[in-house]
Design an enzyme around this catalytic site. Structure first.
Site, mmCIF file in Angstrom:
data_model
loop_
_atom_site.group_PDB
_atom_site.id
_atom_site.type_symbol
_atom_site.label_atom_id
_atom_site.label_comp_id
_atom_site.label_asym_id
_atom_site.label_seq_id
_atom_site.Cartn_x
_atom_site.Cartn_y
_atom_site.Cartn_z
ATOM 1 N N CYS A 1 5.560 84.462 36.877
ATOM 2 C CA CYS A 1 6.496 83.326 36.983
ATOM 3 C C CYS A 1 7.256 83.013 35.707
ATOM 4 O O CYS A 1 8.482 82.980 35.703
ATOM 5 C CB CYS A 1 5.739 82.078 37.429
ATOM 6 S SG CYS A 1 5.168 82.200 39.116
ATOM 7 N N GLU B 1 6.449 75.794 45.144
ATOM 8 C CA GLU B 1 4.997 75.813 44.928
ATOM 9 C C GLU B 1 4.723 75.688 43.437
ATOM 10 O O GLU B 1 5.549 76.068 42.625
ATOM 11 C CB GLU B 1 4.380 77.096 45.492
ATOM 12 C CG GLU B 1 5.018 78.402 45.016
ATOM 13 C CD GLU B 1 4.610 78.848 43.643
ATOM 14 O OE1 GLU B 1 3.528 78.422 43.195
ATOM 15 O OE2 GLU B 1 5.358 79.601 43.006
ATOM 16 N N LEU C 1 -1.953 74.195 25.617
ATOM 17 C CA LEU C 1 -1.762 74.148 24.162
ATOM 18 C C LEU C 1 -2.517 75.263 23.456
ATOM 19 O O LEU C 1 -2.689 75.211 22.251
ATOM 20 C CB LEU C 1 -2.234 72.785 23.608
ATOM 21 C CG LEU C 1 -1.321 71.579 23.840
ATOM 22 C CD1 LEU C 1 -1.909 70.333 23.190
ATOM 23 C CD2 LEU C 1 0.083 71.819 23.298
ATOM 24 N N THR D 1 10.249 80.618 44.239
ATOM 25 C CA THR D 1 11.177 80.105 43.230
ATOM 26 C C THR D 1 12.476 80.881 43.374
ATOM 27 O O THR D 1 12.481 82.099 43.258
ATOM 28 C CB THR D 1 10.588 80.311 41.829
ATOM 29 O OG1 THR D 1 9.287 79.744 41.834
ATOM 30 C CG2 THR D 1 11.434 79.640 40.773
#
Ligand code: UDX
Length: 455
Positions: A268, A159, A258, A134
């Site tokens: 990340c 990815e 949730l 990223t």
């Protein structure tokens, strides 16, 4: 079958999974790392990271002769046996490198830059360089500039692997995204995954780079929303489990992601939310929703500390000085041994600041007796670790569950209660069965749960 010679630079979660999985799809893969000892271990079949199915897949592909490991990016780029076409060169080079958050939340691209510098002269004409990490929007363009090779295309192919299910996620993707300003190079990369039959989005490099942030920040927002909703449930006497189950049946919302918790973490989401905020700031766009998502998460950690304080002392302002607490779970989520940006550690730091005396237990940190490369950890960030949950509960005024390890559900809670100083369990993952705790004589306190009450 169509196969390519693929070099993968970086053997972390993303790189090693990418290398092993691409090999399993039939490609010839050479993986490189700068860490000589790590490459040695991989050659011996030792995989350092806890990732279900990964060591088996690595071993299988090495035996099949499709996967090998070398030290240094340049050795990977030109490390292929000559396939008879006069070339021992990689056709596709994946960059799976760390992009840590640097000063002010901007991703640090030095690792990518160093590899580009090292390999730029070695790449065969027509090679495609693929960025899988990223990276900030514009990195493909910047990489192309650094490469300065009109005959080498740079592609963004983000990815979407979750730690703990990386191999599964790679081989069963919801979608493949390939971004490049040259359609032919994008199609070549997409073709590597053709056997997976996943929906494929071909786009330009910037859209591809941005969509990764868009996805992860959306997930972070979903979780901050759920954590805030759990707090509201406590105030109005509603139950977050029922609320999320009900909204999850709406297909536009979905049941996944949730579960309330101690806040989102890992390698990340924290990094990507801050990086996107930087992208927005640089574009002179005030992304209030994203800022609120991050602030809600920071506040969540303090909220857990307040909950523990209230539970143990019976007062919102009670003192935690020298209060012994047993922490169950320190990794950022279950199924991994990764401690990066773990909310559990952030909460432990706040509890320590408040004077609490902590002892931690985590099933992923107790070591593997059959593997000398995996010794037990004795402490993490100043929190002493013990080898079993009962020891963590010994003399504790409360046990705090911070990671959703399934094994915590089936602990002998009666025995745990027997060694604790106060019979209190703060369950920040809503993992435990309240009736089981009650039967063991324990008071369970969850997040936004009707049956465990609020603190
Ligand atoms: C994430 C993305 O899911 C993945 O697509 C991306 O490529 C990398 O980042 P990962 O960091 O492995 O993957 O963790 P993930 O499973 O997404 O969990 C992130 C955090 O959210 C964890 O701290 C986890 O405990 C928390 N979480 C997740 C919740 O609190 N509740 C949930 O319902 C789901």
């Amino acid at each position: 079958m169509f196969t390519r010679r693929v070099a993968v630079v970086g053997t972390g979660y993303v790189g090693l999974t990418t290398g092993a999985c691409l090999a399993s799809l039939g490609h010839q893969v050479v993986c490189a790392d700068i860490d000589t000892a790590k490459v040695e271990r991989l050659r011996r079949g030792v995989v350092d990271i806890l990732e279900p199915g990964l060591s088996e897949l690595v071993a299988e592909q090495v035996t099949a002769g499709r996967l090998s490991f070398v030290v240094g990016a340049s050795s990977a780029v030109s490390g292929f046996a000559d396939g008879g076409d006069g070339s021992g060169q990689a056709e596709v080079v994946f960059l799976c490198l760390p992009t840590p958050m640097g000063v002010g939340g901007v991703a640090d691209l030095r690792a990518v830059e160093a590899v580009v510098e090292e390999t730029r002269e070695l790449l065969a004409p027509g090679t495609v360089v693929v960025n899988k990490s990223t990276v900030p929007v514009g990195t493909a363009a910047r990489t192309a500039e650094l490469l300065d090779r009109a005959d080498v295309a740079v592609v963004s192919n983000p990815e979407f692997l979750r730690e703990g299910s990386a191999v599964h996620d790679f081989l069963n993707p919801d979608r493949i995204v390939v971004g490049c300003d040259t359609a032919e190079a994008a199609e070549r990369v997409a073709a590597l995954y053709a056997r997976l039959g996943a929906p494929t989005v071909l786009t330009d490099a910037s859209s591809s780079e941005l969509m990764k942030y868009a996805a992860n920040c959306f997930l972070a927002m979903k979780l901050s929303y759920v954590n805030a909703m759990a707090e509201l449930c406590e105030r109005v006497g509603a139950d977050i489990g029922d609320v999320t189950e009900a909204i999850g049946y709406d297909r536009r919302i979905g049941q996944a992601f949730l579960s309330p918790g101690p806040g989102w973490g890992g390698s990340c989401l924290p990094k990507d939310t801050h990086a996107l905020l930087q992208v927005a700031d640089a574009a002179d766009f005030e992304f209030r929703l994203l800022r609120a998502t991050i602030d809600t998460n920071t506040r969540q950690r303090q909220r857990i500390v307040d909950k523990v304080r209230q539970a143990v002392t019976g007062r919102r302002t009670g003192s935690l000085t020298r209060v012994r607490l047993g922490l169950l779970g320190l990794t950022f989520k279950a199924g991994t041994d990764d401690l990066r940006d773990s909310p559990a550690l952030a909460i432990a730091a706040l509890l320590r600041q408040a004077g609490a005396d902590l002892v931690g237990y985590d099933p992923a940190l107790v070591g593997d007796p059959s593997n000398p490369d995996k010794p037990a950890r004795t402490e993490v960030d100043g929190v002493p670790l013990v080898a079993d949950p009962l020891e963590a509960a010994q003399g504790a005024e409360a046990v705090v569950v911070l990671t959703e390890w399934p094994v915590f559900r089936t602990l002998d809670w009666t025995a745990m209660a027997g060694v604790m100083k106060q019979p209190i369990v703060v369950d920040t993952r809503n993992l435990l069965d309240s009736a089981t705790l009650r039967r063991a004589g324990l008071t369970g306190i969850g997040l936004g749960r009707r049956d465990t009450g609020a603190a």
